[in-house]
Motif scaffolding. Structure first.
Motif, PDB file in Angstrom:
ATOM      1  N   ARG A  60       0.860  -1.176   0.000  1.00 50.18           N
ATOM      2  CA  ARG A  60       0.000   0.000   0.000  1.00 50.18           C
ATOM      3  C   ARG A  60       0.897   1.226   0.000  1.00 50.18           C
ATOM      4  O   ARG A  60       1.874   1.291   0.753  1.00 50.18           O
ATOM      5  N   GLU A  62       1.162   5.600  -0.074  1.00 51.05           N
ATOM      6  CA  GLU A  62       0.490   6.866   0.158  1.00 51.05           C
ATOM      7  C   GLU A  62       1.469   7.996  -0.140  1.00 51.05           C
ATOM      8  O   GLU A  62       2.661   7.884   0.159  1.00 51.05           O
ATOM      9  N   TRP A  69       6.746   9.140  -1.693  1.00 53.05           N
ATOM     10  CA  TRP A  69       5.722   8.152  -1.378  1.00 53.05           C
ATOM     11  C   TRP A  69       6.245   7.279  -0.252  1.00 53.05           C
ATOM     12  O   TRP A  69       7.431   7.045  -0.128  1.00 53.05           O
ATOM     13  N   SER A  74       0.285  -4.386   2.775  1.00 50.72           N
ATOM     14  CA  SER A  74      -1.178  -4.457   2.836  1.00 50.72           C
ATOM     15  C   SER A  74      -1.602  -5.668   3.651  1.00 50.72           C
ATOM     16  O   SER A  74      -0.771  -6.454   4.113  1.00 50.72           O
ATOM     17  N   GLN A  84      -8.016   2.550   3.207  1.00 52.35           N
ATOM     18  CA  GLN A  84      -6.586   2.531   2.884  1.00 52.35           C
ATOM     19  C   GLN A  84      -6.329   2.685   1.394  1.00 52.35           C
ATOM     20  O   GLN A  84      -5.181   2.835   0.986  1.00 52.35           O
ATOM     21  N   GLY A  85      -7.327   2.554   0.583  1.00 51.59           N
ATOM     22  CA  GLY A  85      -7.140   2.791  -0.852  1.00 51.59           C
ATOM     23  C   GLY A  85      -6.366   1.712  -1.543  1.00 51.59           C
ATOM     24  O   GLY A  85      -5.678   1.969  -2.513  1.00 51.59           O
ATOM     25  N   VAL A  89      -3.850   1.085  -5.515  1.00 50.09           N
ATOM     26  CA  VAL A  89      -2.387   1.001  -5.468  1.00 50.09           C
ATOM     27  C   VAL A  89      -1.787   0.845  -6.860  1.00 50.09           C
ATOM     28  O   VAL A  89      -0.828   1.529  -7.223  1.00 50.09           O
ATOM     29  N   ALA A  92      -1.993   4.040  -8.641  1.00 51.46           N
ATOM     30  CA  ALA A  92      -1.106   5.056  -8.057  1.00 51.46           C
ATOM     31  C   ALA A  92       0.349   4.786  -8.415  1.00 51.46           C
ATOM     32  O   ALA A  92       1.115   5.699  -8.743  1.00 51.46           O
TER      33      ALA A  92
END
Length: 772
Positions: A60, A62, A69, A74, A84-85, A89, A92
C-alpha cells in the motif's frame, strides 16, 4: 497497519528510507537499499516470492507531504483495509512511475506492442503515446539487436521472473557517430490480487523501463582499457614489443586504430632529449593496429611535419582530442590525411610519450565509423596509459643501452677472427640474442701446440662480460706458463676463489654482493707432432669429436666442479688421439642436448667434415632451433692435422762438447732449405748454440734439437733434467752468465715446459717481414 512504512521513496522513485521490516521482506540491508530504484525493489520482492509475481497489490502506498511516497505492507489477504485505498495502489504506482520517475517506461501488450510510454525529458507523454501506440517495441527503440531484446521481454512474459538491468545497445540518429547503451528492466503484468498472484492469471503484458547507462558504460570502458594497459604493457624489456603490447591492449576495445611512434634513437638505447622535440628528430613507427592501410608501414622512419597536430603535440607535450571531419592541416600531411579518410576515422586522440620532461614518442588513437568519438573525458585515462607506457619504454631503452654496452664489451673480449695455426684450423660460432657469459679462445703454445678454451659465466649482461674478461685474462697468463690442462685449471680455481672473496666484500648495495660467482671452463691442448689432445674440465660439458668418416663420440671426460664453488675436488685430464681431419667441437652448456654423437643436430650439421670451417659454422647455425635458451651460446670448432714434415726438423745430439758445433751445422743447413739466411740465420745459430751448451753443461742426456717453422721460427732443446734454467744479469767483467740474456734479446719469446721425461727450453723468433 504498521506504525512505520516499509520504505520511503522520493519523487524520482529512489529509496530514501528503509525499515527492518523491509529488510526481512525484500532482503537488502539498509546501507545497500538506500539509493535503489523502487522498480528494482519490487523486482526483488517478486523474486523472493518464488517468481509467482508478487506485485504491488501486496503493498500500500500513500503520498507524503511534499514529494515522495511511503509504502506499507497491505493486509495478508491482499486486500486493503477500510479507507486505505488498496484498490488504487496499482493505478497510483503506475501514475508515479509515469509522471515522476526519471526513467523511460513502456507498457507493452502480450504481443510486445506499445500501449503507453513515458519520457522523463518531456512535459507530457500523451502525444508520444498516441503517436506510437500499437507500434512494435523493437521499432520504438532503435536497438542494434532487436531480436535479443524481444527474446528478453518474451522470457519475462513466459516465466514471470523480472529481468533487471539487462544492457542493450542502440543508435541515436541525432548524434553523429553516437551510440547509446540502455539498461532494460522488465516486469510481467498479470491479473490477480494478494500477496502472491496466481500462475494461471491472465498475462496482460509487460512493463519495461529503459535507463540510459551510456556514461557508465563509457566509464567502465575507459577503466577496462586502463586495466588492460596495466596488465599487458611492461612484461618485456623490448621497446618494439612494449609498443605492440600497448596497441594490442587498446585496439579494438578502446580505439579502432592505434599507432605508436618512438624517437629513433630511443630504440637504440640512447638517452632521450628533453622536450619539446625538434622537427628534424626522426620517429620510427614501432606498432600499428587496426583495419585499413597505414599511411606509413611499421619500421618506417620519418620526421613530423610542421603545421600538423602531431608536431604540435610533440611541441607543447599536451594530449589532444581532434575531430577529423574538417582537418585544416590536410595539405601539410596529405599522405596521412588520405589514410585517415580511407579508414573512415572521425576522431583523433594524440598523446605524447614523455618521462621526466624527455620525449620518447607519440601515441595516435583513432575512432572510425559508428564508434563514439573521443571526448575530453578520455584525456585523464589516456594520460595515465601514456605515462605507464612511457615508463616501460624507458625501462626497455635502459635495458637496450646496457645490452649494447655489454654486447660490445663481450665481443671486444672475444677473438675477432680465427688465428692461423700450422696444424689446426679453427673457427667459432656465437649465436645471436642475449648477452650470455659464453667465451672461447684459441691460444698458440710453444712447440706448434694449440690450446682451445671455452667457458661460461652464470651472470648475464655487463657483469658477465666483466667476469668473463677476468677469467680469460687469467687463462691467457697461465697458458703462457706451458702448464698441463689439469694444472692450469687447478690454478684457475684459486683465481676464481679470490674473485669470489672480493665479490663477497663488496658493499651490500652492490648488485654483485649477494650473487655468487659461478663459471665453467674446459681447456684442451693439441700437439700436432703426436696428434694427441689433452683436455680437462671445470664444470663444463665434454667436447664432441667427429672423425672424417662420420664416426662421432663425446670425450669420456671426468668433469670437475664449477669455478667459484667451495668444492675443490681434484681435476683429472684425459688424453686421446685425433685422426687427421677430425673435428673437435667445444660448446656451451645450452648446446649439450644438440651434441649427441648419434642424432644430435650438431653432429648432423658437421657432416661432411671436409668443408670450409666457415661453412661448417653456418651449417650449425642453420640446424639449431631459434630458441631463447640457445641465445648467446658459443661453439669453438677445430679441425686437426699432423705437423707437415717440411715444416720441422729434429735431431738427437751427442752429449759432449761437440754438441754445440753439431747443432749449429744442422741448423744452418735447415735454415738454408727454408731460405732463412742472413740475420735470422745468424741469430738462430747463436740461440741454438747457447741452448745446447746449457743442456750439455747442466742437463742430462738425451739431448734433442728441434726446429719448427710455423707462426715463427721455434728452436727447442730437450734434455732429461728437470732443473729449470734462469736468466742472470752478468757483471761487466764476468766471463759467463750471459747465455739466456742473449737469447731473450734475440728471440720474441722464450720459456721452459716440463714433461715426465725431462724439460724443453724453447725460443721463438719472428720471421722476416713480421712484427716481433
Amino acid at each position: 497497519m504498521a506504525d512505520a512504512p516499509l520504505m520511503v521513496v522520493d519523487g524520482a522513485g529512489v529509496v530514501t528510507g528503509w525499515s527492518r521490516a523491509a529488510e526481512r521482506r525484500f532482503g537488502p540491508a539498509t546501507a545497500d537499499a538506500l539509493g535503489l530504484r523502487v522498480m528494482d525493489v519490487l523486482a526483488l520482492d517478486t523474486t523472493r516470492a518464488g517468481g509467482g509475481g508478487d506485485g504491488p497489490a501486496g503493498l500500500r502506498m500513500e503520498p507524503l507531504a511534499g514529494a515522495g511516497w511511503a509504502f506499507w505492507a497491505s493486509a495478508s489477504d491482499g486486500s486493503a483495509g477500510p479507507g486505505q485505498g488498496g484498490d488504487l495502489v496499482g493505478t497510483a504506482l503506475l501514475d508515479v512511475m509515469f509522471t515522476q520517475a526519471r526513467v523511460r517506461m513502456h507498457v507493452l501488450d502480450p504481443e510486445l506492442r506499445l500501449l503507453r510510454i513515458s519520457d522523463p525529458s518531456a512535459a507530457s507523454d500523451a502525444d508520444e503515446s498516441e503517436r506510437l501506440r500499437g507500434r512494435p517495441f523493437r521499432e520504438v527503440c532503435a536497438f542494434e539487436e532487436p531480436e535479443r531484446v524481444e527474446a528478453f521481454v518474451r522470457e519475462v512474459l513466459r516465466t514471470g521472473v523480472p529481468g533487471v538491468d539487462r544492457p542493450f545497445r542502440a543508435r541515436r540518429g541525432d548524434l553523429p557517430g553516437g551510440r547509446r547503451t540502455f539498461a532494460l528492466t522488465a516486469f510481467r503484468l498479470q491479473e490477480g490480487r494478494g500477496a502472491r498472484q496466481s500462475d494461471d492469471g491472465t498475462v496482460l503484458g509487460a512493463a519495461v523501463s529503459v535507463v540510459d547507462i551510456s556514461e557508465q558504460v563509457r566509464r567502465r570502458g575507459r577503466e577496462a582499457a586502463l586495466d588492460a594497459v596495466r596488465d599487458s604493457v611492461g612484461g618485456t624489456l623490448d621497446v618494439d614489443a612494449t609498443c605492440r603490447d600497448l596497441v594490442e591492449a587498446l585496439v579494438p576495445g578502446y580505439a579502432d586504430v592505434g599507432v605508436v611512434e618512438v624517437v629513433d634513437s630511443v630504440l637504440r638505447g640512447e638517452t632521450p632529449e628533453p622536450g619539446p622535440l625538434a622537427l628534424d628528430v626522426p620517429l620510427r613507427r614501432a606498432a600499428y593496429g587496426g583495419t585499413g592501410q597505414a599511411a606509413h608501414p611499421v619500421g618506417d622512419v620519418r620526421s613530423v611535419l610542421p603545421g600538423t597536430p602531431y608536431q604540435r603535440a610533440l611541441t607543447d607535450l599536451r594530449i589532444r582530442v581532434l575531430p577529423l571531419a574538417d582537418a585544416p592541416w590536410a595539405d601539410a600531411d596529405a599522405a596521412r590525411v588520405g589514410s585517415i579518410r580511407k579508414i573512415g576515422a572521425h576522431t583523433l586522440l594524440l598523446a605524447p610519450l614523455t618521462l621526466r620532461g624527455a620525449v620518447l614518442g607519440l601515441v595516435s588513437l583513432y575512432r572510425c565509423g559508428d564508434s563514439e568519438p573521443f571526448t575530453e573525458e578520455d584525456v585523464p585515462v589516456v594520460a595515465a596509459m601514456a605515462s605507464r607506457a612511457a615508463l616501460n619504454i624507458d625501462n626497455a631503452r635502459r635495458y637496450v643501452h646496457e645490452y649494447t654496452i655489454a654486447s660490445a664489451l663481450q665481443r671486444r673480449l672475444l677473438p675477432q677472427r680465427p688465428v692461423p695455426q700450422p696444424a689446426v684450423e679453427t673457427d667459432h660460432l656465437l649465436l645471436p640474442g642475449g648477452v650470455a657469459g659464453n667465451w672461447f679462445d684459441t691460444i698458440a703454445l710453444s712447440g706448434a701446440r694449440t690450446a682451445l678454451v671455452i667457458g661460461e659465466v652464470a651472470e648475464r649482461g655487463i657483469h658477465a662480460a666483466t667476469t668473463m674478461g677476468q677469467l680469460r685474462t687469467v687463462v691467457h697468463t697461465l697458458a703462457a706458463l706451458d702448464l698441463e690442462p689439469d694444472e692450469l685449471l687447478a690454478r684457475l680455481y684459486d683465481t676464481a676463489a679470490r674473485l669470489a672473496v672480493e665479490r663477497a666484500q663488496l658493499p651490500q648495495s652492490d648488485p654483485l654482493h649477494e650473487e655468487p660467482l659461478g663459471a665453467t671452463c674446459a681447456y684442451a691442448v693439441y700437439d700436432p707432432f703426436t696428434e694427441m689432445c689433452t683436455v680437462a674440465s671445470a664444470g663444463h660439458p665434454a667436447p664432441l669429436v667427429v672423425e672424417p668418416d662420420g664416426a662421432a663420440f663425446v670425450v669420456g671426460l671426468p668433469v670437475g666442479p664449477a669455478l667459484g664453488t667451495s668444492d675443490r675436488s681434484p681435476v683429472a685430464a684425459v688424453s686421446f688421439r685425433l685422426r687427421e681431419g677430425s673435428l673437435l667441437a667445444l660448446h656451451s652448456n645450452a648446446l649439450r642436448g644438440h651434441a649427441q654423437p648419434t642424432s644430435g643436430a650438431l653432429r648432423q650439421a658437421l657432416m661432411p667434415t671436409d668443408r670450409p670451417m666457415g661453412d661448417l659454422c653456418d651449417a650449425v647455425a642453420y640446424a639449431l632451433p631459434d630458441s631463447p635458451d640457445l641465445h648467446g651460446s658459443a661453439l669453438l670448432l677445430a679441425r686437426t692435422h699432423a705437423m707437415p714434415a717440411d715444416r720441422y726438423a729434429a735431431w738427437e745430439l751427442p752429449y759432449d762438447k761437440t754438441a754445440p758445433a753439431t747443432a749449429r751445422r744442422l741448423t744452418s743447413k735447415r735454415l738454408a732449405d727454408w731460405h732463412l739466411e742472413g740475420d735470422t740465420g745468424d741469430a738462430t745459430e747463436l740461440i741454438v748454440s747457447e741452448l745446447v751448451t746449457n743442456a750439455v753443461r747442466y742437463g742430462r742426456p738425451p739431448v734433442e734439437l728441434r726446429l719448427i717453422l710455423d707462426r715463427g721460427l721455434t728452436c727447442e732443446i730437450r734434455d732429461g733434467s728437470t732443473t729449470a734454467p734462469y736468466m742472470k744479469y752478468a757483471g761487466a767483467v764476468d766471463e759467463g752468465g750471459r747465455g739466456l740474456f742473449i737469447i731473450s734479446q734475440l728471440a720474441s719469446l722464450w720459456g721452459t715446459r716440463y714433461a715426465a721425461e725431462g724439460k724443453t727450453v724453447w725460443s721463438e723468433q719472428a720471421l722476416p717481414g713480421e712484427g716481433t
